[in-house]
Design an enzyme around this catalytic site. Structure first.
Site, PDB file in Angstrom:
ATOM      1  N   GLY A 253       0.881  -1.190   0.220  1.00 57.64           N
ATOM      2  CA  GLY A 253       0.044   0.186  -0.137  1.00 57.64           C
ATOM      3  C   GLY A 253       0.845   1.147   0.230  1.00 57.64           C
ATOM      4  O   GLY A 253       1.919   1.324   0.728  1.00 57.64           O
ATOM      5  N   ALA A 254       0.615   2.217  -0.952  1.00 56.63           N
ATOM      6  CA  ALA A 254       1.382   3.478  -0.939  1.00 56.63           C
ATOM      7  C   ALA A 254       0.695   4.668  -0.849  1.00 56.63           C
ATOM      8  O   ALA A 254       0.702   5.655  -1.289  1.00 56.63           O
ATOM      9  CB  ALA A 254       1.814   3.398  -2.335  1.00 56.63           C
TER      10      ALA A 254
ATOM     11  N   GLY B 202      -1.078   7.210   2.638  1.00 54.44           N
ATOM     12  CA  GLY B 202      -0.260   7.850   3.708  1.00 54.44           C
ATOM     13  C   GLY B 202       0.316   6.822   4.748  1.00 54.44           C
ATOM     14  O   GLY B 202       1.434   7.011   5.170  1.00 54.44           O
TER      15      GLY B 202
ATOM     16  N   GLY C  84       1.133   3.559   4.280  1.00 56.99           N
ATOM     17  CA  GLY C  84       2.126   2.726   3.726  1.00 56.99           C
ATOM     18  C   GLY C  84       3.494   3.491   3.484  1.00 56.99           C
ATOM     19  O   GLY C  84       4.542   3.111   3.995  1.00 56.99           O
TER      20      GLY C  84
ATOM     21  N   ASP D 224      -8.523  -6.114   0.187  1.00 59.05           N
ATOM     22  CA  ASP D 224      -7.436  -7.084  -0.177  1.00 59.05           C
ATOM     23  C   ASP D 224      -6.646  -7.075   1.224  1.00 59.05           C
ATOM     24  O   ASP D 224      -6.507  -8.443   1.651  1.00 59.05           O
ATOM     25  CB  ASP D 224      -6.603  -6.530  -1.280  1.00 59.05           C
ATOM     26  CG  ASP D 224      -7.247  -6.455  -2.426  1.00 59.05           C
ATOM     27  OD1 ASP D 224      -8.309  -6.711  -2.519  1.00 59.05           O
ATOM     28  OD2 ASP D 224      -6.364  -6.091  -3.591  1.00 59.05           O
TER      29      ASP D 224
ATOM     30  N   HIS E 127     -20.670   8.507   4.675  1.00 61.59           N
ATOM     31  CA  HIS E 127     -20.522   9.786   4.914  1.00 61.59           C
ATOM     32  C   HIS E 127     -21.961  10.552   4.420  1.00 61.59           C
ATOM     33  O   HIS E 127     -22.524   9.998   3.641  1.00 61.59           O
ATOM     34  CB  HIS E 127     -19.323  10.111   3.979  1.00 61.59           C
ATOM     35  CG  HIS E 127     -18.762  11.629   4.193  1.00 61.59           C
ATOM     36  ND1 HIS E 127     -19.556  12.632   3.925  1.00 61.59           N
ATOM     37  CD2 HIS E 127     -17.773  12.192   4.863  1.00 61.59           C
ATOM     38  CE1 HIS E 127     -19.035  13.730   4.250  1.00 61.59           C
ATOM     39  NE2 HIS E 127     -17.883  13.476   4.780  1.00 61.59           N
TER      40      HIS E 127
ATOM     41  N   ARG F 147     -19.505  21.948   5.368  1.00 62.46           N
ATOM     42  CA  ARG F 147     -20.226  22.440   6.875  1.00 62.46           C
ATOM     43  C   ARG F 147     -19.520  22.995   7.801  1.00 62.46           C
ATOM     44  O   ARG F 147     -19.881  23.980   8.566  1.00 62.46           O
ATOM     45  CB  ARG F 147     -20.996  21.012   7.572  1.00 62.46           C
ATOM     46  CG  ARG F 147     -22.197  20.698   6.733  1.00 62.46           C
ATOM     47  CD  ARG F 147     -22.638  19.107   7.213  1.00 62.46           C
ATOM     48  NE  ARG F 147     -21.852  18.250   6.335  1.00 62.46           N
ATOM     49  CZ  ARG F 147     -21.382  17.206   7.160  1.00 62.46           C
ATOM     50  NH1 ARG F 147     -21.723  16.795   8.401  1.00 62.46           N
ATOM     51  NH2 ARG F 147     -20.646  16.201   6.558  1.00 62.46           N
TER      52      ARG F 147
ATOM     53  N   HIS G 260     -18.027   5.267   2.894  1.00 57.38           N
ATOM     54  CA  HIS G 260     -17.176   6.179   2.669  1.00 57.38           C
ATOM     55  C   HIS G 260     -15.697   5.464   3.551  1.00 57.38           C
ATOM     56  O   HIS G 260     -14.529   5.496   3.189  1.00 57.38           O
ATOM     57  CB  HIS G 260     -17.339   7.339   3.515  1.00 57.38           C
ATOM     58  CG  HIS G 260     -16.116   8.507   3.540  1.00 57.38           C
ATOM     59  ND1 HIS G 260     -15.597   8.902   2.478  1.00 57.38           N
ATOM     60  CD2 HIS G 260     -15.570   9.064   4.548  1.00 57.38           C
ATOM     61  CE1 HIS G 260     -14.540   9.885   2.658  1.00 57.38           C
ATOM     62  NE2 HIS G 260     -14.586   9.811   3.974  1.00 57.38           N
TER      63      HIS G 260
ATOM     64  N   SER H  43      -8.513  10.344  10.222  1.00 57.80           N
ATOM     65  CA  SER H  43      -7.990   9.065   9.304  1.00 57.80           C
ATOM     66  C   SER H  43      -6.674   9.628   8.914  1.00 57.80           C
ATOM     67  O   SER H  43      -5.477   9.094   8.989  1.00 57.80           O
ATOM     68  CB  SER H  43      -8.815   8.780   8.275  1.00 57.80           C
ATOM     69  OG  SER H  43      -7.988   7.780   7.243  1.00 57.80           O
ATOM     70  N   LEU H  44      -6.254  10.807   8.348  1.00 66.68           N
ATOM     71  CA  LEU H  44      -5.143  11.178   7.879  1.00 66.68           C
ATOM     72  C   LEU H  44      -4.164  11.251   9.282  1.00 66.68           C
ATOM     73  O   LEU H  44      -2.835  10.980   9.119  1.00 66.68           O
ATOM     74  CB  LEU H  44      -5.016  12.752   7.269  1.00 66.68           C
ATOM     75  CG  LEU H  44      -6.035  12.673   6.001  1.00 66.68           C
ATOM     76  CD1 LEU H  44      -5.726  14.102   5.624  1.00 66.68           C
ATOM     77  CD2 LEU H  44      -5.342  11.781   5.147  1.00 66.68           C
TER      78      LEU H  44
HETATM   79  P1  FAD Z   1      -4.992   4.360   1.037  1.00 68.10           P
HETATM   80  O1  FAD Z   1      -4.549   5.583   0.812  1.00 68.10           O
HETATM   81  O2  FAD Z   1      -6.394   3.856   0.753  1.00 68.10           O
HETATM   82  O3  FAD Z   1      -3.810   3.458   0.144  1.00 68.10           O
HETATM   83  C1  FAD Z   1      -4.184   2.249  -0.071  1.00 68.10           C
HETATM   84  C2  FAD Z   1      -3.027   1.580  -1.092  1.00 68.10           C
HETATM   85  O4  FAD Z   1      -3.159   0.082  -0.959  1.00 68.10           O
HETATM   86  C3  FAD Z   1      -3.063   1.976  -2.289  1.00 68.10           C
HETATM   87  O5  FAD Z   1      -1.623   2.369  -2.925  1.00 68.10           O
HETATM   88  C4  FAD Z   1      -3.603   0.916  -3.023  1.00 68.10           C
HETATM   89  O6  FAD Z   1      -3.156   1.045  -4.349  1.00 68.10           O
HETATM   90  C5  FAD Z   1      -2.688  -0.186  -2.146  1.00 68.10           C
HETATM   91  N1  FAD Z   1      -3.405  -1.384  -2.211  1.00 68.10           N
HETATM   92  C6  FAD Z   1      -4.571  -1.771  -1.941  1.00 68.10           C
HETATM   93  N2  FAD Z   1      -4.679  -3.149  -2.132  1.00 68.10           N
HETATM   94  C7  FAD Z   1      -3.472  -3.686  -2.568  1.00 68.10           C
HETATM   95  C8  FAD Z   1      -3.123  -4.886  -3.132  1.00 68.10           C
HETATM   96  N3  FAD Z   1      -3.782  -6.160  -2.671  1.00 68.10           N
HETATM   97  N4  FAD Z   1      -1.632  -5.010  -3.400  1.00 68.10           N
HETATM   98  C9  FAD Z   1      -1.018  -3.818  -3.412  1.00 68.10           C
HETATM   99  N5  FAD Z   1      -1.536  -2.772  -3.079  1.00 68.10           N
HETATM  100  C10 FAD Z   1      -2.626  -2.710  -2.851  1.00 68.10           C
HETATM  101  N6  FAD Z   1      -9.627  11.504   5.885  1.00 68.10           N
HETATM  102  C11 FAD Z   1      -9.217  12.392   6.642  1.00 68.10           C
HETATM  103  O7  FAD Z   1      -8.465  12.301   7.621  1.00 68.10           O
HETATM  104  N7  FAD Z   1      -9.352  13.746   6.254  1.00 68.10           N
HETATM  105  C12 FAD Z   1     -10.073  13.937   5.105  1.00 68.10           C
HETATM  106  O8  FAD Z   1     -10.247  15.111   4.712  1.00 68.10           O
HETATM  107  C13 FAD Z   1     -10.492  12.971   4.138  1.00 68.10           C
HETATM  108  N8  FAD Z   1     -11.124  13.276   3.176  1.00 68.10           N
HETATM  109  C14 FAD Z   1     -11.412  12.052   2.201  1.00 68.10           C
HETATM  110  C15 FAD Z   1     -11.927  12.329   0.929  1.00 68.10           C
HETATM  111  C16 FAD Z   1     -12.433  11.317   0.204  1.00 68.10           C
HETATM  112  C17 FAD Z   1     -12.989  11.475  -1.231  1.00 68.10           C
HETATM  113  C18 FAD Z   1     -12.064   9.889   0.690  1.00 68.10           C
HETATM  114  C19 FAD Z   1     -12.656   8.675  -0.130  1.00 68.10           C
HETATM  115  C20 FAD Z   1     -11.388   9.786   2.010  1.00 68.10           C
HETATM  116  C21 FAD Z   1     -11.304  10.958   2.814  1.00 68.10           C
HETATM  117  N9  FAD Z   1     -10.656  10.594   4.153  1.00 68.10           N
HETATM  118  C22 FAD Z   1     -10.405  11.494   4.640  1.00 68.10           C
HETATM  119  C23 FAD Z   1     -10.358   9.140   4.295  1.00 68.10           C
HETATM  120  C24 FAD Z   1      -8.831   8.776   4.057  1.00 68.10           C
HETATM  121  O9  FAD Z   1      -8.439   9.660   3.182  1.00 68.10           O
HETATM  122  C25 FAD Z   1      -8.642   7.568   3.936  1.00 68.10           C
HETATM  123  O10 FAD Z   1      -9.016   6.762   4.832  1.00 68.10           O
HETATM  124  C26 FAD Z   1      -7.085   7.429   3.951  1.00 68.10           C
HETATM  125  O11 FAD Z   1      -6.444   8.037   3.022  1.00 68.10           O
HETATM  126  C27 FAD Z   1      -6.697   5.809   3.909  1.00 68.10           C
HETATM  127  O12 FAD Z   1      -5.055   5.740   3.868  1.00 68.10           O
HETATM  128  P2  FAD Z   1      -4.523   4.553   3.883  1.00 68.10           P
HETATM  129  O13 FAD Z   1      -2.956   4.878   3.734  1.00 68.10           O
HETATM  130  O14 FAD Z   1      -4.801   3.653   4.890  1.00 68.10           O
HETATM  131  O15 FAD Z   1      -4.868   3.581   2.477  1.00 68.10           O
END
Ligand code: FAD
Length: 628
Positions: free
Chosen positions: A15-16, A18, A20, A232, A253, A273, A392, A433-434
C-alpha cells in the site's frame, strides 16, 4: 513452469497511501531494505483524495485545545467502543506527526500569525484540522513521496543505486501472504502478487510485512471509494491467520453527490459544513436541530442563531448540529428522505451559497466548486448542492496491538491506516484518518524494522504455498464460460447496498448471508476471458474473493450486534446498549475458509483516562458495574 520474478527485502509495505509511505520511511530510516507495493499508480492512493484535513490538537486557532480534548472527542465520536490506547496515542502524537511533515516540506495553510491553520469539523470541539485548502491529501502524499525521493538520493550517494534500500513497485497487486510455520508459530515469510500491466508474477521474500491497503468501499455501489478498495488487506490478513475486529462498523458519509447518477457517491467534503454550510430539506427547513441525540444535547446549539454565532464566537456559543458526528448526520438525512422531504434524486440540500460570500467559497473550497461545476453544472457560490449518504470508510479492520501495530498471532505482520481496526470505535471523526495513518504508519514501520532486528534466521518461503498462489491466480483464466466478474461484483454490491446498508434489520441481514453464500459458490466459478497482459476482468476476478469474505464478516457481525451504535444502525434494536459496548466482535477464518465470529471483551480504560470524563457522561455509555 511459470516465470516468477523474485526479490529480497527486510520489510515489505503493501500500500502506497499515507500509512504505507509513512511506514516505509520509518523502516528505511531504521536502516532496513524496504519495498513499497501499490496496486494503483504511485501517488494515486486514497489518501490523495482526502480533502478536509488532518486532525491534530495543536491549539493554533483555539489555545484551549490539547490531546486530552482530542482524546475525549475521538472516544465520544466512536461511542466509547474505541481501543482507548490507540485513541490516546493518536491524540498525543498527531501534532508531532503534522509538524514533522513540515520538516519534510509540506506547507499547510497558515493563520494570520503564521501558524499552521486549523479548521472546524464534525465532532471536534475546537478547530483542529490542519489543511491545505480542500486538497490536504494531495499535499500529504506529495510530501511523503518527496521524502522518499530524498532518501533514495541519499542511497544513490552511498550505494550508487537510488533503489538500493527503498523501492516502489507500482501497479502490482499482492494476492497472498506467505508463511513459515516450521517453528510451530505462524511467521511471515513473504508476499506473492502480479504486475497489473504484464500479468507476470512476483515474489517478495521478507520477514516483515506492513499491510496498508486502505478500505473496502467497493463492496457498495454508492461509495466515495475508488476502484482498488476491495478489502484486499483485510482478506490477506484473514487468510494468513490474523483477525478482523468490529467489521459491522462502516461509515456512510452524510454528504456524497446524488446527481447526476453517473457521479453518485463522490464525496462532498465535510469542510463545507465546517465552513458554514447548512443542510435543508425540500421544505427549506434546516432540519438537523430535530436530530440531536441525548448523549450530545449539552454540546450542540439549540437554535440556528446560536449555531451561527458559534462560527465567530465559539467560546460563548455551542456548535451547530450540522457538525454532529457523521453517523448522526447520515441517519438524519436518511430519515428526511424517507419522510418524503428529500429531493427527487433521493438527497437533501447542502447550502453554503446563501451563507458565505462567493469569493470566500472559492478560496476555501476550490475543489468543491470545480467538482460541482464540472460534474453537475451547479455553481455552489449561487446554488445549493444536492447530497446524500455514501459508503466512505470502514472502522472495523485488522486487529492490532495498539503500540506496535503488530497483529496478534502472525509474527512479522503489521497493519496501519484504514485497513487496521479499533482506533475509531464505532464511528470515525472526520480528519482522524489522516492523523491515524501518520501516527500508526510510523509506529508500524518502526516496530516492523525492530522485529527483523530480533530475528535469529530469516523465515523460509514454502514452495508449495507459492505454487498454490500461482494456481489460484491462473484458475479464472483457465475456465471457459465461467461466471462474469463484473456481474458478480454488481450482484455483491446489490446485496450489501440493499441488505447491509445504512439501516439494518434482522431478516434482511439473514437474507444477505444466504445471498452471500450463493455468491461464494458463483465466485468459485468465476472466469476471465483473455490472457495475463493488462486484463481488468482477470484482476477483478481475483479481487472478488476478497470482497466476498470481507462482506461476509460485515454481514455476520451486523447480524450479531443487537444494538445501534455509530456506523451500525439496527432498526430492530434502535438504542445503544451498555452491555454490547463491552464487546468486540472478532472474525477469523476456519480451516475450510468459513468466517467464524467470536466475542472478545473490550479492554478496560485506565483510571487516568477515565478521569478525563465526567461520571455523568460515562453513565450514558457504561454499565453500573463498569462505573463502580
Ligand atoms: P490508502 O490511501 O487508501 O492507500 C491504500 C494503498 O493500498 C493504495 O496504494 C492501493 O493501491 C494499495 N493496495 C490496496 N490493495 C492492494 C493490494 N492487494 N496489493 C498492493 N497494493 C494494494 N480522511 C481524513 O482524515 N481527512 C479528510 O479530509 C479525508 N477526506 C477524504 C476524502 C475522500 C474523497 C475520501 C475517499 C476519503 C477521505 N478521507 C479523509 C479518508 C482517508 O483519505 C482514508 O481513510 C485514508 O487516506 C486511507 O489511507 P491508507 O494509507 O490507509 O490507505
Amino acid at each position: 513452469m511459470v516465470n516468477i520474478e523474485k526479490h529480497w527485502y527486510d520489510v515489505v509495505v503493501i500500500g502506497a497511501g499515507g500509512a504505507g509511505l509513512r511506514a516505509a520511511i520509518e523502516a528505511r530510516l531504521a536502516g532496513k531494505k524496504v519495498a513499497i507495493i501499490s496496486k494503483s499508480l504511485f501517488g494515486k492512493a486514497h489518501t490523495v483524495m482526502a480533502e478536509g484535513g488532518a486532525a491534530a490538537a495543536m491549539g493554533n486557532v483555539n489555545s484551549n485545545d490539547n490531546w486530552m480534548v482530542h482524546f475525549r472527542d475521538t472516544m465520544r465520536g466512536g461511542k466509547f467502543l474505541n481501543n482507548y490506547r490507540m485513541a490516546e496515542l493518536h491524540a498525543k502524537e498527531a501534532p508531532d506527526r503534522i509538524w514533522e511533515l513540515e520538516t519534510y516540506g509540506a506547507l499547510f495553510d497558515r493563520t494570520k500569525d503564521g501558524k499552521i491553520s486549523q479548521r472546524n469539523f464534525g465532532g471536534h470541539e475546537y478547530p483542529r484540522l490542519a489543511h491545505v485548502g480542500d486538497r490536504t491529501g494531495l499535499e500529504l502524499i506529495r510530501t511523503l513521496q518527496q521524502k522518499i525521493v530524498s532518501l533514495q538520493q541519499e542511497d544513490k550517494a552511498k550505494y550508487g543505486d537510488y533503489q538500493a534500500r527503498l523501492r516502489v513497485f507500482a501497479e502490482c497487486t499482492i494476492t497472498e501472504l506467505l508463511l513459515d510455520s516450521s517453528t510451530g508459530e505462524k511467521r511471515i515469510a513473504g508476499a506473492f502478487g502480479y504486475y497489473r500491466e504484464s500479468g507476470e508474477f512476483v515474489l517478495f521474500e521478507a520477514p516483515a510485512v506492513v499491510l496498508a491497503t486502505g478500505g473496502v468501499g467497493r463492496s457498495y455501489k454508492v461509495t466515495s471509494n475508488s476502484w482498488e478498495y476491495t478489502g484486499d488487506g483485510h482478506a490477506l490478513a484473514l487468510r494468513a491467520g490474523a483477525k478482523l475486529i468490529n467489521m459491522e462498523f462502516l461509515q456512510f458519509h452524510p454528504t456524497g453527490m446524488v446527481w447526476p447518477p453517473s457521479v453518485r457517491g463522490i464525496l462532498v467534503t465535510e469542510s463545507v459544513r465546517g465552513d458554514g454550510g447548512v443542510l435543508k430539506n425540500t421544505e427549506g427547513k434546516r432540519f438537523m436541530f430535530d436530530y440531536v441525540p441525548d448523549v450530545f444535547r449539552k454540546q450542540y446549539a439549540e437554535t440556528p442563531e446560536e449555531g451561527d454565532r458559534w462560527y465567530t464566537d465559539p467560546d460563548n456559543n455551542r456548535r451547530p448540529p450540522e457538525l454532529l458526528p457523521r453517523d448522526e448526520v447520515a441517519r438524519a438525512i436518511n430519515s428526511e428522505v424517507k419522510a418524503g422531504r428529500g429531493t427527487k434524486a433521493g438527497g437533501v440540500y447542502l447550502d453554503i451559497a446563501s451563507r458565505r460570500p462567493a469569493a470566500e467559497i472559492l478560496k476555501k473550497l476550490p475543489s468543491m466548486y470545480h467538482q460541482f461545476k464540472e460534474l453537475a453544472d451547479v455553481d455552489i457560490t449561487s446554488q445549493p448542492m444536492e447530497v446524500g449518504p455514501t459508503c466512505h470508510y470502514v472502522m472495523g479492520g485488522v486487529e492490532v496491538d495498539p503500540d506496535s501495530a503488530a497483529t496478534p498471532g502472525v509474527l512479522g505482520l503489521y497493519a496501519a491506516g484504514e485497513v487496521s481496526g479499533g482506533m475509531h470505535g464505532s464511528n470515525r471523526l472526520g480528519g482522524n484518518s489522516l492523523s491515524d495513518l501518520l501516527v500508526f504508519g510510523k509506529r508500524a514501520g518502526e516496530y516492523a524494522a525492530a522485529y527483523t532486528d530480533g530475528l535469529g534466521k530469516r523465515p523460509k518461503v514454502d514452495d508449495t504455498q507459492v505454487a498454490a498462489a500461482v494456481e489460484e491466480a491462473l484458475t479464472p483464466l483457465a475456465r471457459d464460460g465461467g461466471e462474469n466478474p463484473y456481474t458478480l461484483q454488481s450482484d455483491l454490491q446489490d446485496v450489501m447496498g440493499t441488505l447491509v446498508g445504512i439501516i439494518r434489520r434482522k431478516g434482511e441481514l439473514e437474507e444477505s448471508l444466504n445471498r452471500l453464500a450463493e455468491l461464494r459458490e458463483r465466485i468459485r466459478k468465476v472466469g476471465a476471458a483473455g490472457g495475463r497482459r493488462y486484463n481488468p476482468g482477470w484482476h477483478l476476478a481475483l479481487d472478488l474473493r476478497n470482497m466476498l469474505v470481507v462482506s461476509e464478516c460485515t454481514a455476520k457481525a451486523a447480524l450479531e450486534r443487537e444494538e445501534s451504535r455509530g456506523g451500525h444502525t439496527r432498526e430492530d434494536f434502535p438504542k445503544m446498549s451498555s452491555k454490547w459496548r463491552q464487546v468486540n466482535l472478532i472474525c477469523s477464518l476456519t480451516p475450510d475458509g468459513d468466517v467464524d465470529l467470536t466475542h472478545q471483551p473490550i479492554p478496560t480504560m485506565t483510571p487516568d483516562l477515565l478521569a478525563l470524563f465526567e461520571k455523568s457522561e460515562l453513565a450514558k455509555y457504561m454499565t453500573e458495574e463498569e462505573l463502580s
